[in-house]
Design a protein around this motif. Sequence first.
Motif, PDB file in Angstrom:
ATOM      1  N   GLU A   1      -1.338   3.794 -12.795  1.00 50.39           N
ATOM      2  CA  GLU A   1      -0.034   4.056 -12.173  1.00 50.39           C
ATOM      3  C   GLU A   1       0.237   3.031 -11.066  1.00 50.39           C
ATOM      4  N   MET A   2      -0.783   2.731 -10.265  1.00 46.40           N
ATOM      5  CA  MET A   2      -0.645   1.720  -9.208  1.00 46.40           C
ATOM      6  C   MET A   2      -0.296   0.364  -9.821  1.00 46.40           C
ATOM      7  N   TRP A   3      -1.058  -0.012 -10.839  1.00 45.61           N
ATOM      8  CA  TRP A   3      -0.860  -1.311 -11.494  1.00 45.61           C
ATOM      9  C   TRP A   3       0.546  -1.418 -12.069  1.00 45.61           C
ATOM     10  N   ASP A   4       1.002  -0.351 -12.730  1.00 49.34           N
ATOM     11  CA  ASP A   4       2.335  -0.371 -13.342  1.00 49.34           C
ATOM     12  C   ASP A   4       3.431  -0.566 -12.298  1.00 49.34           C
ATOM     13  N   ILE A   5       3.304   0.107 -11.156  1.00 50.36           N
ATOM     14  CA  ILE A   5       4.298  -0.037 -10.086  1.00 50.36           C
ATOM     15  C   ILE A   5       4.285  -1.463  -9.538  1.00 50.36           C
TER      16      ILE A   5
ATOM     17  N   PHE B   1       0.831  -1.202   0.000  1.00 49.09           N
ATOM     18  CA  PHE B   1       0.000   0.000   0.000  1.00 49.09           C
ATOM     19  C   PHE B   1       0.868   1.255   0.000  1.00 49.09           C
ATOM     20  N   PHE B   2       1.919   1.259   0.821  1.00 48.09           N
ATOM     21  CA  PHE B   2       2.773   2.440   0.886  1.00 48.09           C
ATOM     22  C   PHE B   2       3.537   2.670  -0.415  1.00 48.09           C
ATOM     23  N   LYS B   3       3.766   1.607  -1.194  1.00 48.03           N
ATOM     24  CA  LYS B   3       4.431   1.758  -2.494  1.00 48.03           C
ATOM     25  C   LYS B   3       3.550   2.516  -3.487  1.00 48.03           C
ATOM     26  N   VAL B   4       2.229   2.355  -3.367  1.00 46.46           N
ATOM     27  CA  VAL B   4       1.325   2.933  -4.364  1.00 46.46           C
ATOM     28  C   VAL B   4       0.394   4.006  -3.804  1.00 46.46           C
ATOM     29  N   SER B   5       0.524   4.333  -2.542  1.00 48.55           N
ATOM     30  CA  SER B   5      -0.429   5.255  -1.906  1.00 48.55           C
ATOM     31  C   SER B   5      -0.420   6.658  -2.512  1.00 48.55           C
ATOM     32  N   GLN B   6       0.664   7.066  -3.114  1.00 47.53           N
ATOM     33  CA  GLN B   6       0.743   8.404  -3.705  1.00 47.53           C
ATOM     34  C   GLN B   6       0.359   8.436  -5.184  1.00 47.53           C
ATOM     35  N   CYS B   7      -0.029   7.304  -5.741  1.00 45.91           N
ATOM     36  CA  CYS B   7      -0.377   7.236  -7.163  1.00 45.91           C
ATOM     37  C   CYS B   7      -1.708   7.935  -7.426  1.00 45.91           C
ATOM     38  N   ALA B   8      -1.782   8.619  -8.552  1.00 46.17           N
ATOM     39  CA  ALA B   8      -2.987   9.355  -8.913  1.00 46.17           C
ATOM     40  C   ALA B   8      -4.018   8.471  -9.611  1.00 46.17           C
ATOM     41  N   SER B   9      -3.582   7.374 -10.215  1.00 45.20           N
ATOM     42  CA  SER B   9      -4.514   6.558 -10.981  1.00 45.20           C
ATOM     43  C   SER B   9      -4.289   5.068 -10.718  1.00 45.20           C
TER      44      SER B   9
END
Length: 149
Positions: free
Chosen positions: A65-69, A54-62
């Motif tokens: 972007e979350m999926w790509d990370i 969650f902390f890896k993707v919590s700042q993603c806007a979309s």
Amino acid sequence: MDAIENGHFLPKTEKDYMCVEKPWCEWTESDSKKAKFVWIAKSIIISALSSDDFFKVSQCASAKEMWDILEVTYEGTNDVKIARKHALIQEYEMFRMQKREIISEVQKIFSHIVNHLMSLGKTFEKEERNIKILKCLDRTWHPKVTTIS
């Protein structure tokens, strides 16, 4: 799926020959549905994550972007996938039963290699897998291999 493939959705309109973001009060029902899917996709992804992820993707806007990370984190880049595939192919080709190894352990290791290769796009015919496993068995198995063949 559309929210992940296409990324963040913001309705746009043309104003003075320029494409600008639509004010929220001008959104159509279709615009609202598309934007809602983006938030649903983000919620689904977030609900499936551990606190570390969650902390890896919590700042993603979309959601995209979350999926790509997460994809790069767990599957690697295309170069990493290709390198992993080549390493697993070599491991498959060199696979042999070790002395004092039990057949269930051999089958487990072999299945692990084949499953990983299949997840990376390498396919095997059932006959090819059967022949490979029979050829990799040690000498104590030769009478049984001959009978099976």
